[in-house]
Write an enzyme that holds these catalytic residues in place. Structure first.
Site, mmCIF file in Angstrom:
data_model
loop_
_atom_site.group_PDB
_atom_site.id
_atom_site.type_symbol
_atom_site.label_atom_id
_atom_site.label_comp_id
_atom_site.label_asym_id
_atom_site.label_seq_id
_atom_site.Cartn_x
_atom_site.Cartn_y
_atom_site.Cartn_z
ATOM 1 N N HIS A 1 0.872 -1.175 0.000
ATOM 2 C CA HIS A 1 0.000 0.000 0.000
ATOM 3 C C HIS A 1 0.906 1.222 0.000
ATOM 4 O O HIS A 1 1.610 1.472 0.984
ATOM 5 C CB HIS A 1 -0.902 -0.011 1.232
ATOM 6 C CG HIS A 1 -1.821 -1.184 1.285
ATOM 7 N ND1 HIS A 1 -3.096 -1.163 0.750
ATOM 8 C CD2 HIS A 1 -1.642 -2.437 1.779
ATOM 9 C CE1 HIS A 1 -3.669 -2.342 0.932
ATOM 10 N NE2 HIS A 1 -2.797 -3.139 1.554
ATOM 11 N N ARG B 1 -0.360 4.324 -0.637
ATOM 12 C CA ARG B 1 -1.225 5.367 -0.066
ATOM 13 C C ARG B 1 -1.450 6.589 -0.954
ATOM 14 O O ARG B 1 -2.447 7.290 -0.772
ATOM 15 C CB ARG B 1 -0.690 5.830 1.296
ATOM 16 C CG ARG B 1 -0.520 4.728 2.334
ATOM 17 C CD ARG B 1 -1.789 3.960 2.611
ATOM 18 N NE ARG B 1 -1.673 3.081 3.770
ATOM 19 C CZ ARG B 1 -2.505 2.092 4.026
ATOM 20 N NH1 ARG B 1 -3.509 1.828 3.196
ATOM 21 N NH2 ARG B 1 -2.342 1.342 5.103
ATOM 22 N N HIS C 1 -8.965 -10.016 -1.282
ATOM 23 C CA HIS C 1 -8.980 -9.871 0.172
ATOM 24 C C HIS C 1 -10.258 -10.585 0.609
ATOM 25 O O HIS C 1 -11.357 -10.132 0.308
ATOM 26 C CB HIS C 1 -9.018 -8.392 0.545
ATOM 27 C CG HIS C 1 -9.223 -8.109 1.995
ATOM 28 N ND1 HIS C 1 -8.259 -7.510 2.776
ATOM 29 C CD2 HIS C 1 -10.285 -8.325 2.821
ATOM 30 C CE1 HIS C 1 -8.711 -7.370 4.009
ATOM 31 N NE2 HIS C 1 -9.950 -7.862 4.060
ATOM 32 N N HIS D 1 -2.784 -12.518 1.510
ATOM 33 C CA HIS D 1 -2.408 -12.661 2.926
ATOM 34 C C HIS D 1 -3.188 -13.758 3.673
ATOM 35 O O HIS D 1 -3.946 -13.473 4.617
ATOM 36 C CB HIS D 1 -2.535 -11.336 3.659
ATOM 37 C CG HIS D 1 -3.756 -10.504 3.345
ATOM 38 N ND1 HIS D 1 -5.047 -11.006 3.339
ATOM 39 C CD2 HIS D 1 -3.874 -9.184 3.043
ATOM 40 C CE1 HIS D 1 -5.896 -10.037 3.056
ATOM 41 N NE2 HIS D 1 -5.209 -8.929 2.872
ATOM 42 N N ASP E 1 2.372 -7.072 2.360
ATOM 43 C CA ASP E 1 1.199 -6.297 2.773
ATOM 44 C C ASP E 1 1.632 -5.057 3.550
ATOM 45 O O ASP E 1 1.040 -4.697 4.583
ATOM 46 C CB ASP E 1 0.214 -7.141 3.585
ATOM 47 C CG ASP E 1 -1.141 -6.447 3.770
ATOM 48 O OD1 ASP E 1 -1.391 -5.435 3.099
ATOM 49 O OD2 ASP E 1 -1.937 -6.927 4.602
ATOM 50 N N GLY F 1 -3.039 -2.863 10.112
ATOM 51 C CA GLY F 1 -1.902 -2.813 9.206
ATOM 52 C C GLY F 1 -0.586 -2.480 9.874
ATOM 53 O O GLY F 1 -0.531 -1.724 10.851
#
Length: 436
Positions: free
Chosen positions: A70, A72, A186, A239, A312, A331
């Site tokens: 990620h 962002r 996910h 994940h 992740d 996270g």
């Protein structure tokens, strides 16, 4: 720039070999034992100097490939940016990263994907983005699969949320199959979340924190593998954390369903007994589960049920992670120290071979999506990570390149480190104090 990497042990063709590597114009030109500086200069030509890097006592790996990060940006730059996230990746030896589309705006159209790629071109490493499955990650209206596939998107995912409606997921799989792309899931059944913040088990009971059942993950995987079988779609599971999920994926593979799966370093390294107190830096989704789940993940990786390792990497601000564990976001960060932790915990202890670990971080994730990355072969892009397995250090979140400091591994000692990272023949990271 022309570079000669000498005297290292090079991972190529599935093993470490005592060969040298000559790189020119961003490509691996020659791999051979005993390449001399004169050989390199002759190949480079009179107009280009050759930089010689002595890798004595070090291992030269393909650049690591992280298919789940990620970054962002756009929208959440206080947590991370393309610049800081890719610098963190380079620090960890990753030369290719695949960011999830749960940005603001969500990457759910060609125009947004194109704008993201303009931003991503500033990154230190190769950035291959996903597009979402549904508009705005809302789980309802599908994106334009054909247009996004034509634009070369890696795959499609609503990472961060599970696709709740089976018909929506089935239609998505049919469209993804038609354009030759994967659905990356996910897996989380919302009706089973029940306000959970950590795994429903020993720690949740001891700490009085609402628990997340393993069923939130495994039941959706069970649904999806059957949908993927009917649709003829490549289905990739993000994940994986639970023993039941490993069993479902193993059974699906035995049935000939095209399913691949990743596991994150923290789920291999930790279980919920690590939650001595309600520390939000141990909060991720899916959560750290029980000891038997962790052992099932290790076994699944070793027997090929789980195909690769992906970090992740999920940075948040310190203020967000300072909230109570029930309110803090899920996270942790992972780009900068994944290899180091895994080598120390598993290779040094003889549970994994060095070759297995490198493969799970390079060839295997690249193969899932047919990437050119992940191998050191002549003619391939010169994406390389040089590691020193005799260099100990203590993980210090205050030194991270990432904006994120949210880690449960602060203060942990590791016994290996990345000393140099190269992308397309350019050095994008070199450990301070290391000599050529």
């Amino acid at each position: 720039m022309a570079v000669l990497l000498k005297n290292g042990q090079v991972y190529t063709d599935g093993s470490f070999q005592a060969v040298d590597i000559f790189v020119q114009d961003g490509v691996i030109k020659r791999i051979a034992p005993g390449l001399s500086e004169a050989d390199a200069n002759a190949s480079a030509g009179e107009l280009e100097a050759v930089r010689v890097i002595d890798c004595q006592g070090q291992h030269i790996c393909p650049g690591f490939v992280d298919i789940h990060v990620h970054l962002r940006e756009p929208g959440f730059e206080a947590k991370e940016t393309i610049e800081t996230g890719t610098q963190a990746a380079a620090r960890g030896g990753f030369t290719t990263v695949c960011p999830m589309p749960n940005t603001n705006p969500v990457l759910d159209s060609v125009a947004k994907l194109d704008r993201f790629r303009e931003i991503a071109a500033r990154g230190a490493v190769r950035v291959l983005p996903y597009a979402s499955i549904t508009q705005g990650l809302a789980g309802n209206e599908l994106v334009d699969f054909a247009a996004l596939a034509e634009r070369g998107v890696l795959a499609f995912t609503d990472d961060g949320v599970g696709v709740q409606d089976a018909d929506t997921m089935h239609r998505a799989m049919l469209q993804a199959a038609a354009v030759g792309k994967a659905i990356v899931a996910h897996t989380e059944e919302n009706s089973l979340i029940r306000g959970g913040a950590i795994h429903a088990g020993e720690a949740s009971e001891r700490l009085g924190v609402p628990g997340l059942l393993s069923l939130t993950e495994s039941t959706q995987i069970a649904r999806d593998v059957l949908l993927a079988e009917h649709a003829g779609c490549h289905y990739h599971v993000c994940h994986v954390s639970a023993k039941e999920s490993v069993r479902v994926i193993r059974d699906a593979k035995r049935a000939g369903i095209r399913v691949t799966a990743e596991v994150s370093p923290h789920h291999l390294l930790l279980d919920d007994t690590a939650l001595v107190e309600a520390d939000p830096n141990f909060k991720m989704n899916p959560p750290l589960r029980a000891a038997e789940d962790r052992q099932a993940l290790i076994a699944g990786l070793l027997d090929g049920t789980l195909d690769c390792i992906a970090t992740d990497h999920a940075p948040h601000t310190e203020a967000e992670k300072a909230r109570a564990i029930e309110e803090a976001p899920f996270g942790i960060v992972g780009s900068e120290y994944a290899f180091q932790l895994l080598y120390t915990a598993f290779v040094e202890k003889g549970e994994f071979t060095f070759e297995q670990l490198v493969s799970w971080l390079t060839e295997k994730p690249a193969d899932i999506f047919g990437l050119a990355s992940g191998r050191i072969v002549e003619g391939a892009p010169a994406d390389i990570a040089v590691v020193d397995t005799h260099r100990s250090y203590v993980i210090d979140k205050e030194t991270f390149y990432s904006k994120g400091r949210n880690t449960p591994f602060h203060g942990r000692e590791v016994s290996a480190d990345v000393v140099l990272t190269m992308v397309d023949g350019e050095i994008v990271y070199q450990l301070e104090g290391t000599d050529e």
